[in-house]
Motif scaffolding. Structure first.
Motif, PDB file in Angstrom:
ATOM      1  N   GLN A 164       4.198  11.915  22.940  1.00 33.61           N
ATOM      2  CA  GLN A 164       3.910  13.047  22.184  1.00 33.61           C
ATOM      3  C   GLN A 164       3.911  12.700  20.901  1.00 33.61           C
ATOM      4  OE1 GLN A 164       6.816  16.386  22.767  1.00 33.61           O
ATOM      5  NE2 GLN A 164       6.258  16.428  24.969  1.00 33.61           N
ATOM      6  N   VAL A 165       4.790  11.854  20.214  1.00 35.62           N
ATOM      7  CA  VAL A 165       4.663  11.289  18.766  1.00 35.62           C
ATOM      8  C   VAL A 165       3.258  10.696  18.551  1.00 35.62           C
ATOM      9  CG1 VAL A 165       5.489   9.771  17.325  1.00 35.62           C
ATOM     10  CG2 VAL A 165       6.866  11.221  18.285  1.00 35.62           C
ATOM     11  N   LEU A 166       3.037   9.854  19.674  1.00 35.86           N
ATOM     12  CA  LEU A 166       1.754   9.011  19.380  1.00 35.86           C
ATOM     13  C   LEU A 166       0.399   9.775  19.450  1.00 35.86           C
ATOM     14  CD1 LEU A 166       2.467   5.845  21.451  1.00 35.86           C
ATOM     15  CD2 LEU A 166       2.101   5.913  19.226  1.00 35.86           C
ATOM     16  N   GLN A 167       0.570  11.063  20.340  1.00 35.59           N
ATOM     17  CA  GLN A 167      -0.590  11.948  20.359  1.00 35.59           C
ATOM     18  C   GLN A 167      -0.673  12.529  18.889  1.00 35.59           C
ATOM     19  OE1 GLN A 167      -2.753  12.566  22.679  1.00 35.59           O
ATOM     20  NE2 GLN A 167      -3.603  14.150  21.453  1.00 35.59           N
ATOM     21  N   ALA A 168       0.483  13.080  18.476  1.00 35.98           N
ATOM     22  CA  ALA A 168       0.529  13.707  17.151  1.00 35.98           C
ATOM     23  C   ALA A 168      -0.092  13.027  15.955  1.00 35.98           C
ATOM     24  CB  ALA A 168       1.832  14.234  16.873  1.00 35.98           C
ATOM     25  N   ILE A 169       0.247  11.691  15.949  1.00 34.53           N
ATOM     26  CA  ILE A 169      -0.018  10.877  15.028  1.00 34.53           C
ATOM     27  C   ILE A 169      -1.557  10.028  14.943  1.00 34.53           C
ATOM     28  CG2 ILE A 169       2.066  10.741  13.939  1.00 34.53           C
ATOM     29  CD1 ILE A 169       2.154   7.819  14.941  1.00 34.53           C
ATOM     30  N   ASN A 170      -2.173  10.494  16.115  1.00 36.29           N
ATOM     31  CA  ASN A 170      -3.147   9.776  16.631  1.00 36.29           C
ATOM     32  C   ASN A 170      -4.197   9.349  15.643  1.00 36.29           C
ATOM     33  OD1 ASN A 170      -5.119   8.512  18.799  1.00 36.29           O
ATOM     34  ND2 ASN A 170      -6.254  10.288  18.721  1.00 36.29           N
ATOM     35  N   ASP A 171      -4.375  10.591  14.647  1.00 33.45           N
ATOM     36  CA  ASP A 171      -5.687  10.149  13.641  1.00 33.45           C
ATOM     37  C   ASP A 171      -4.896   9.858  12.300  1.00 33.45           C
ATOM     38  OD1 ASP A 171      -4.377  12.515  13.188  1.00 33.45           O
ATOM     39  OD2 ASP A 171      -6.166  13.604  12.593  1.00 33.45           O
ATOM     40  N   TRP A 172      -3.764   9.325  12.185  1.00 32.04           N
ATOM     41  CA  TRP A 172      -3.102   9.053  11.118  1.00 32.04           C
ATOM     42  C   TRP A 172      -3.353   7.332  10.825  1.00 32.04           C
ATOM     43  CZ3 TRP A 172       2.717  10.428  10.316  1.00 32.04           C
ATOM     44  CH2 TRP A 172       2.847  11.709  10.118  1.00 32.04           C
ATOM     45  N   PRO A 173      -3.569   6.943   9.642  1.00 34.17           N
ATOM     46  CA  PRO A 173      -4.105   5.680   9.071  1.00 34.17           C
ATOM     47  C   PRO A 173      -2.611   4.758   9.422  1.00 34.17           C
ATOM     48  CG  PRO A 173      -3.835   7.091   7.174  1.00 34.17           C
ATOM     49  CD  PRO A 173      -3.719   7.919   8.313  1.00 34.17           C
ATOM     50  N   THR A 174      -2.767   3.879  10.309  1.00 32.28           N
ATOM     51  CA  THR A 174      -1.548   3.193  10.407  1.00 32.28           C
ATOM     52  C   THR A 174      -1.326   2.153   9.257  1.00 32.28           C
ATOM     53  OG1 THR A 174      -3.119   1.487  11.498  1.00 32.28           O
ATOM     54  CG2 THR A 174      -1.632   3.029  13.189  1.00 32.28           C
ATOM     55  N   ASP A 175      -2.143   1.878   8.304  1.00 31.52           N
ATOM     56  CA  ASP A 175      -2.003   0.944   7.225  1.00 31.52           C
ATOM     57  C   ASP A 175      -1.128   1.836   6.140  1.00 31.52           C
ATOM     58  OD1 ASP A 175      -4.123   2.379   6.632  1.00 31.52           O
ATOM     59  OD2 ASP A 175      -5.229   0.768   5.614  1.00 31.52           O
ATOM     60  N   MET A 228       0.933  -1.010   0.083  1.00 28.55           N
ATOM     61  CA  MET A 228      -0.133  -0.138  -0.109  1.00 28.55           C
ATOM     62  C   MET A 228       0.878   1.236  -0.050  1.00 28.55           C
ATOM     63  SD  MET A 228      -3.010   1.141   2.609  1.00 28.55           S
ATOM     64  CE  MET A 228      -4.038   0.144   2.086  1.00 28.55           C
ATOM     65  N   PRO A 229       0.377   2.130  -0.669  1.00 29.59           N
ATOM     66  CA  PRO A 229       1.394   3.542  -0.876  1.00 29.59           C
ATOM     67  C   PRO A 229       1.431   4.188   0.618  1.00 29.59           C
ATOM     68  CG  PRO A 229      -0.237   3.403  -2.600  1.00 29.59           C
ATOM     69  CD  PRO A 229      -0.616   2.325  -1.804  1.00 29.59           C
ATOM     70  N   THR A 230       2.273   4.978   0.734  1.00 29.48           N
ATOM     71  CA  THR A 230       2.489   5.572   1.955  1.00 29.48           C
ATOM     72  C   THR A 230       2.175   6.933   1.829  1.00 29.48           C
ATOM     73  OG1 THR A 230       4.241   4.394   2.826  1.00 29.48           O
ATOM     74  CG2 THR A 230       4.243   6.582   3.847  1.00 29.48           C
ATOM     75  N   THR A 231       1.041   7.437   2.722  1.00 27.21           N
ATOM     76  CA  THR A 231       0.129   8.757   2.741  1.00 27.21           C
ATOM     77  C   THR A 231       0.731   9.641   3.863  1.00 27.21           C
ATOM     78  OG1 THR A 231      -1.380   7.940   4.021  1.00 27.21           O
ATOM     79  CG2 THR A 231      -1.866   7.839   1.748  1.00 27.21           C
ATOM     80  N   HIS A 232       1.275   9.105   4.910  1.00 26.20           N
ATOM     81  CA  HIS A 232       1.916   9.927   6.106  1.00 26.20           C
ATOM     82  C   HIS A 232       3.336   9.454   6.343  1.00 26.20           C
ATOM     83  CE1 HIS A 232      -2.638  10.254   6.256  1.00 26.20           C
ATOM     84  NE2 HIS A 232      -2.514  11.389   7.027  1.00 26.20           N
ATOM     85  N   LEU A 233       4.192  10.536   6.705  1.00 26.92           N
ATOM     86  CA  LEU A 233       5.674   9.931   6.836  1.00 26.92           C
ATOM     87  C   LEU A 233       6.034  10.944   8.162  1.00 26.92           C
ATOM     88  CD1 LEU A 233       8.086   8.439   6.317  1.00 26.92           C
ATOM     89  CD2 LEU A 233       8.582  10.254   4.588  1.00 26.92           C
ATOM     90  N   LEU A 234       6.499  10.122   8.995  1.00 24.28           N
ATOM     91  CA  LEU A 234       7.197  10.598  10.256  1.00 24.28           C
ATOM     92  C   LEU A 234       8.639  10.622  10.320  1.00 24.28           C
ATOM     93  CD1 LEU A 234       6.668  11.653  13.404  1.00 24.28           C
ATOM     94  CD2 LEU A 234       6.481   9.249  13.847  1.00 24.28           C
ATOM     95  N   TYR A 235       9.280  11.800  10.275  1.00 25.19           N
ATOM     96  CA  TYR A 235      10.895  11.540  10.577  1.00 25.19           C
ATOM     97  C   TYR A 235      11.321  11.858  11.975  1.00 25.19           C
ATOM     98  CZ  TYR A 235      15.707  12.174   9.709  1.00 25.19           C
ATOM     99  OH  TYR A 235      16.992  11.870   9.684  1.00 25.19           O
ATOM    100  N   LEU A 236      11.969  11.219  12.637  1.00 24.03           N
ATOM    101  CA  LEU A 236      12.657  11.335  14.142  1.00 24.03           C
ATOM    102  C   LEU A 236      14.228  11.237  14.102  1.00 24.03           C
ATOM    103  CD1 LEU A 236      10.312   8.281  15.596  1.00 24.03           C
ATOM    104  CD2 LEU A 236       9.833  10.671  15.595  1.00 24.03           C
ATOM    105  N   HIS A 237      14.243  12.343  14.639  1.00 24.20           N
ATOM    106  CA  HIS A 237      15.800  12.865  14.722  1.00 24.20           C
ATOM    107  C   HIS A 237      16.644  11.981  16.066  1.00 24.20           C
ATOM    108  CE1 HIS A 237      15.328  15.478  18.176  1.00 24.20           C
ATOM    109  NE2 HIS A 237      14.456  15.842  17.814  1.00 24.20           N
ATOM    110  N   GLY A 238      17.892  11.913  15.909  1.00 22.25           N
ATOM    111  CA  GLY A 238      18.520  11.200  17.019  1.00 22.25           C
ATOM    112  C   GLY A 238      18.834  12.038  18.273  1.00 22.25           C
ATOM    113  N   PHE A 239      19.800  11.439  18.979  1.00 18.70           N
ATOM    114  CA  PHE A 239      20.185  12.303  20.357  1.00 18.70           C
ATOM    115  C   PHE A 239      20.813  13.607  19.985  1.00 18.70           C
ATOM    116  CE2 PHE A 239      22.965  12.632  23.949  1.00 18.70           C
ATOM    117  CZ  PHE A 239      22.097  12.493  25.181  1.00 18.70           C
ATOM    118  N   ARG A 240      20.704  14.556  20.531  1.00 16.40           N
ATOM    119  CA  ARG A 240      21.383  15.902  20.508  1.00 16.40           C
ATOM    120  C   ARG A 240      20.947  16.577  18.997  1.00 16.40           C
ATOM    121  NH1 ARG A 240      27.379  16.562  22.008  1.00 16.40           N
ATOM    122  NH2 ARG A 240      26.702  18.774  21.624  1.00 16.40           N
TER     123      ARG A 240
END
Length: 194
Positions: free
Chosen positions: A52-63, A1-13
């Motif tokens: 915070q991330v889970l709250q921010a993406i709460n309404d994102w389609p996980t599939d 399935m195509p990706t419609t929502h993309l989350l990017y998570l940075h590293g330490f510091r």
């Protein structure tokens, strides 16, 4: 399935101002303007960061969502991918950050904004232990870019943690993936962005 929502998570510091985050954001905006993009500034507390991330993406389609993470962000991305069942792209991912960051307890500044300081303490190490994923469940959901030249993390440990996953193993390179622009297309192709 195509990706419609993309989350990017940075590293330490790191921060959303990192070179990899900015390159990815620009490529997604230019080539895939229909994709919802999020790259939050993560707090030092791993528990608070994931809450915070889970709250921010709460309404994102996980599939049809995916997560991309660098270093500690790769650790978080793995945790999220296992929890949500989404695709993940990992860039020199931390495997045991509690062990690796235990020596970093104290005050730090951000790489991209030395004026910003934060404190990393033992409770944060404990939170990382609680988030450890011993084994990934569905290797086909993962694509990892791993540099043998990583001066911070052991590439063998990274490779061993993602058996069966799509891996781009670089013969040299560094922890920051200074040549990330040469690997970005493959990462985005794996995600099949709309």
């Amino acid at each position: 399935m195509p990706t419609t929502h993309l989350l990017y998570l940075h590293g330490f510091r790191s921060s959303p101002s990192s070179t990899k985050a900015r390159l990815t954001a620009a490529a997604v905006a230019r080539r895939h303007p229909g994709v919802t993009w999020l790259c939050p500034a993560l707090p030092p507390s791993p528990q608070q960061a994931m809450d915070q991330v889970l709250q921010a993406i709460n309404d994102w389609p996980t599939d049809s969502m995916a997560v991309m993470g660098s270093s500690l962000g790769g650790f978080y991305a793995t945790w999220l991918a296992e929890r949500l069942g989404c695709k993940a792209v990992l860039l020199n991912p931390a495997i045991q950050p509690a062990r690796d960051l235990a020596a970093q307890i104290g005050e730090h500044s951000l790489w991209h904004d030395p004026e910003q300081h934060f404190t990393f303490d033992q409770s944060h190490v404990d939170e990382l232990i609680a988030q450890e994923i011993p084994h990934i469940s569905q290797p086909e959901r993962y694509f990892a870019v791993i540099a043998k030249g990583d001066e911070v993390l052991d590439w063998r440990e990274m490779l061993a943690h993602y058996p069966g996953a799509a891996i781009k193993l670089l013969p040299g390179g560094d922890h920051a993936l200074s040549d990330f622009d040469q690997h970005l297309d493959e990462a985005l192709d794996f995600l099949n962005l709309v």
